[in-house]
Design a protein around this motif. Structure first.
Motif, PDB file in Angstrom:
ATOM      1  N   PRO A  45       0.810  -1.226   0.000  1.00  0.00           N
ATOM      2  CA  PRO A  45       0.000   0.000   0.000  1.00  0.00           C
ATOM      3  C   PRO A  45       0.839   1.271   0.000  1.00  0.00           C
ATOM      4  N   GLY A  46       0.223   2.345  -0.476  1.00  0.00           N
ATOM      5  CA  GLY A  46       0.761   3.668  -0.234  1.00  0.00           C
ATOM      6  C   GLY A  46       0.476   4.061   1.200  1.00  0.00           C
ATOM      7  N   ARG A  47       0.881   5.235   1.556  1.00  0.00           N
ATOM      8  CA  ARG A  47       0.642   5.683   2.931  1.00  0.00           C
ATOM      9  C   ARG A  47       0.381   7.177   2.964  1.00  0.00           C
ATOM     10  N   VAL A  48      -0.252   7.616   4.018  1.00  0.00           N
ATOM     11  CA  VAL A  48      -0.343   9.042   4.291  1.00  0.00           C
ATOM     12  C   VAL A  48       0.250   9.261   5.675  1.00  0.00           C
ATOM     13  N   ASN A  49       1.103  10.244   5.782  1.00  0.00           N
ATOM     14  CA  ASN A  49       1.702  10.575   7.072  1.00  0.00           C
ATOM     15  C   ASN A  49       0.822  11.625   7.742  1.00  0.00           C
ATOM     16  N   ILE A  67      -2.840   3.128   3.327  1.00  0.00           N
ATOM     17  CA  ILE A  67      -4.115   3.433   2.687  1.00  0.00           C
ATOM     18  C   ILE A  67      -4.479   2.331   1.692  1.00  0.00           C
ATOM     19  N   ASN A  68      -5.705   2.363   1.204  1.00  0.00           N
ATOM     20  CA  ASN A  68      -6.153   1.318   0.272  1.00  0.00           C
ATOM     21  C   ASN A  68      -5.490   1.435  -1.094  1.00  0.00           C
ATOM     22  N   GLN A  69      -5.105   2.625  -1.497  1.00  0.00           N
ATOM     23  CA  GLN A  69      -4.412   2.789  -2.772  1.00  0.00           C
ATOM     24  C   GLN A  69      -3.087   2.023  -2.702  1.00  0.00           C
ATOM     25  N   ASP A  70      -2.787   1.226  -3.736  1.00  0.00           N
ATOM     26  CA  ASP A  70      -1.651   0.318  -3.604  1.00  0.00           C
ATOM     27  C   ASP A  70      -0.994  -0.011  -4.934  1.00  0.00           C
ATOM     28  N   GLY A 139      -0.854  -0.196 -10.559  1.00  0.00           N
ATOM     29  CA  GLY A 139      -0.773   0.701  -9.412  1.00  0.00           C
ATOM     30  C   GLY A 139      -1.845   1.763  -9.430  1.00  0.00           C
ATOM     31  N   CYS A 140      -2.350   2.120  -8.244  1.00  0.00           N
ATOM     32  CA  CYS A 140      -3.329   3.204  -8.131  1.00  0.00           C
ATOM     33  C   CYS A 140      -2.903   4.230  -7.082  1.00  0.00           C
ATOM     34  N   VAL A 141      -1.606   4.213  -6.695  1.00  0.00           N
ATOM     35  CA  VAL A 141      -1.077   5.283  -5.850  1.00  0.00           C
ATOM     36  C   VAL A 141      -0.574   6.385  -6.779  1.00  0.00           C
ATOM     37  N   PRO A 142      -1.111   7.585  -6.699  1.00  0.00           N
ATOM     38  CA  PRO A 142      -0.682   8.648  -7.622  1.00  0.00           C
ATOM     39  C   PRO A 142       0.825   8.874  -7.559  1.00  0.00           C
ATOM     40  N   LYS A 143       1.464   8.943  -8.710  1.00  0.00           N
ATOM     41  CA  LYS A 143       2.904   9.111  -8.805  1.00  0.00           C
ATOM     42  C   LYS A 143       3.334  10.498  -8.305  1.00  0.00           C
ATOM     43  N   SER A 144       4.445  10.514  -7.545  1.00  0.00           N
ATOM     44  CA  SER A 144       5.057  11.765  -7.078  1.00  0.00           C
ATOM     45  C   SER A 144       4.058  12.666  -6.363  1.00  0.00           C
TER      46      SER A 144
END
Length: 459
Positions: A45-49, A67-70, A139-144
């Motif tokens: 998964p991606g993450r949010v801090n 997060i669910n985006q991964d 992937g569905c975590v937005p790049k950069s």
């Protein structure tokens, strides 16, 4: 605990049916591409801090959530052919192929982040003859964007490589390994992204501390939601001499000057937390030391040499990195003030999160964090400053940049009962005024909640 193997329901909960279609499509695309079905799936998964920005690589704890985006990889093992074949479901990312003895990380294309994870496991496990793999990534975590897409890819690659070569890792071990992997591509980061990637849990944020790596569950108020809003501007933090890498060195310079001022063996100090631990002082006391001992404004390279009584060659060896050896000016005062004040905010957040007015205090600390990031660490951007202000005006209790900054995303804490109106106001006041932003609003603005950590999929 080893990396788990989970079902779609265990990972995605109430959106598992939607995700089932995604995995079916990925499996079909993989089969069309390689002429066989994948052996297994890995997801990271991606993450949010939530709070604690730019302090993990200075030694301090942070408070992120997965997060669910991964990133998801479908993998088939090539036992008889030592070749890596990498493909991506998004057509703008080109296929890549090489033999396992030709792997070289030369730039920052998407496949090279995969190679970072592959190389880390191969070297760590001393694999003299690693097997080949056919891989397709979705992937569905937005790049950069500040949601850790690159680290999720490195982690997913390491998982693929480990499983394909029948190596099993404990979560904390592979998290630490993946943090080191990113240095292959030139990123001088800490271990937050990789740690929460593997240690994340559904419905829970984690306070993560380092040396040794450990995670403590943080109970957040039930009355709030977190909203991600993408400024739709980007930064490449792995670029040579990027501002990200300069900040690492500025913190190191502050640590070494403070250590030398207090008679410590300053050459061995790389992180601000090491200095605080050695001096046994509180955050407030460390901030007073910064005010008294580090001059505001820019230090030149020559001034650092004079402060530390070293030659330029010695400065290169004890402080600078290959990515920052040409940097001539350093703002050590402001960077250290941000780090100590931000680390203090992480502790305050953890201590007050479940208090009766915890949501208001969390919001206040998040807003303080953004101000510090913008003014002291100078890692915000005009778009992020505008976006966080709009979010607060729209009803957020607090809003701040998340991730490396200089673009990317903001995270806002919003009373759940006001979520719909909040989203409408941000859409109207930030996205609708720019056609390019509005065209991407559906993936740029969304509510999220703590999701599952990295796992292998059983389908």
């Amino acid at each position: 605990m080893p990396i788990p193997q989970l079902s779609l329901q265990e990972i995605y909960g109430d959106i598992s049916e939607q995700q089932a279609k995604r995995y079916a499509t990925l499996k079909e695309s993989f089969t069309q591409k390689y002429g066989r079905a994948p052996d297994f799936f890995s997801r990271a998964p991606g993450r949010v801090n939530i709070i604690g920005e730019h302090i993990d690589y200075h030694g301090y704890g942070v408070l992120p959530m997965s997060i669910n985006q991964d990133i998801v990889c479908a993998v088939a093992v090539n036992h008889d052919k030592p070749v890596l074949r990498l493909a991506n479901t998004q057509s703008q990312y080109k296929d890549f192929i090489c033999t396992v003895d030709e792997v070289a990380i030369k730039g920052i294309d998407w496949h090279e982040y995969f190679l970072c994870g592959w190389k880390g496991v191969v070297e760590n496990a001393s694999l003299s003859s690693p097997c080949g793999m056919d891989v397709m990534l979705d992937g569905c975590v937005p790049k950069s964007s500040g949601l850790s897409s690159s680290s999720a890819l490195v982690c997913c690659a390491a998982m693929c490589t480990a499983r394909a070569n029948q190596k099993e890792y404990e979560q904390v071990v592979i998290a630490d390994l993946c943090a080191k992997c990113e240095k292959y591509i030139g990123t001088m980061g800490g271990g937050m992204d990789q740690s929460i990637c593997f240690l994340g849990e559904v419905g829970k944020a984690k306070q993560i501390e380092f040396n040794p790596l450990r995670a403590t569950t943080c109970h957040l108020p039930e009355s709030i939601s977190f909203v991600i809003s993408n400024s739709l501007t980007e930064i490449n933090k792995a670029a040579p001499c990027s501002q990200f890498n300069v900040r690492v060195v500025e913190g190191r310079a502050a640590a070494q000057i403070l250590a030398k001022n207090h008679g410590l063996e300053w050459r061995s100090f790389k992180k601000l937390k090491q200095v605080q631990d050695a001096l046994g002082k509180s955050f407030d006391e460390m901030m007073e030391l910064v005010k008294a001992e580090l001059e505001p404004g820019l230090y030149t390279r020559q001034q650092l040499q004079e402060k530390l009584e070293v030659t330029d060659e010695e400065l290169l060896s004890v402080m600078l990195s290959p990515q920052t050896q040409t940097v001539q000016q350093f703002n050590v005062h402001n960077r250290a003030m941000h780090v100590f004040s931000e680390a203090a905010r992480v502790h305050k957040t953890s201590a007050t999160a479940d208090a009766s007015d915890g949501e208001k205090e969390l919001g206040r600390l998040m807003t303080e964090s953004h101000v510090s990031c913008s003014q002291l660490y100078e890692c915000s951007s005009p778009e992020l400053d505008e976006l966080t202000a709009i979010c607060r005006d729209a009803g957020a209790l607090g809003s701040r940049l998340t991730g490396a900054g200089w673009g990317g995303c903001a995270v806002s804490v919003v009373p759940t009962e006001q979520l719909a109106s909040f989203l409408d106001k941000v859409r109207e006041n930030f996205y609708s005024k720019d056609p390019e932003r509005m065209a991407r609003v559906e993936t740029a603005l969304f509510a999220t909640k703590p999701g599952s950590g990295a796992a292998y999929l059983c389908l």
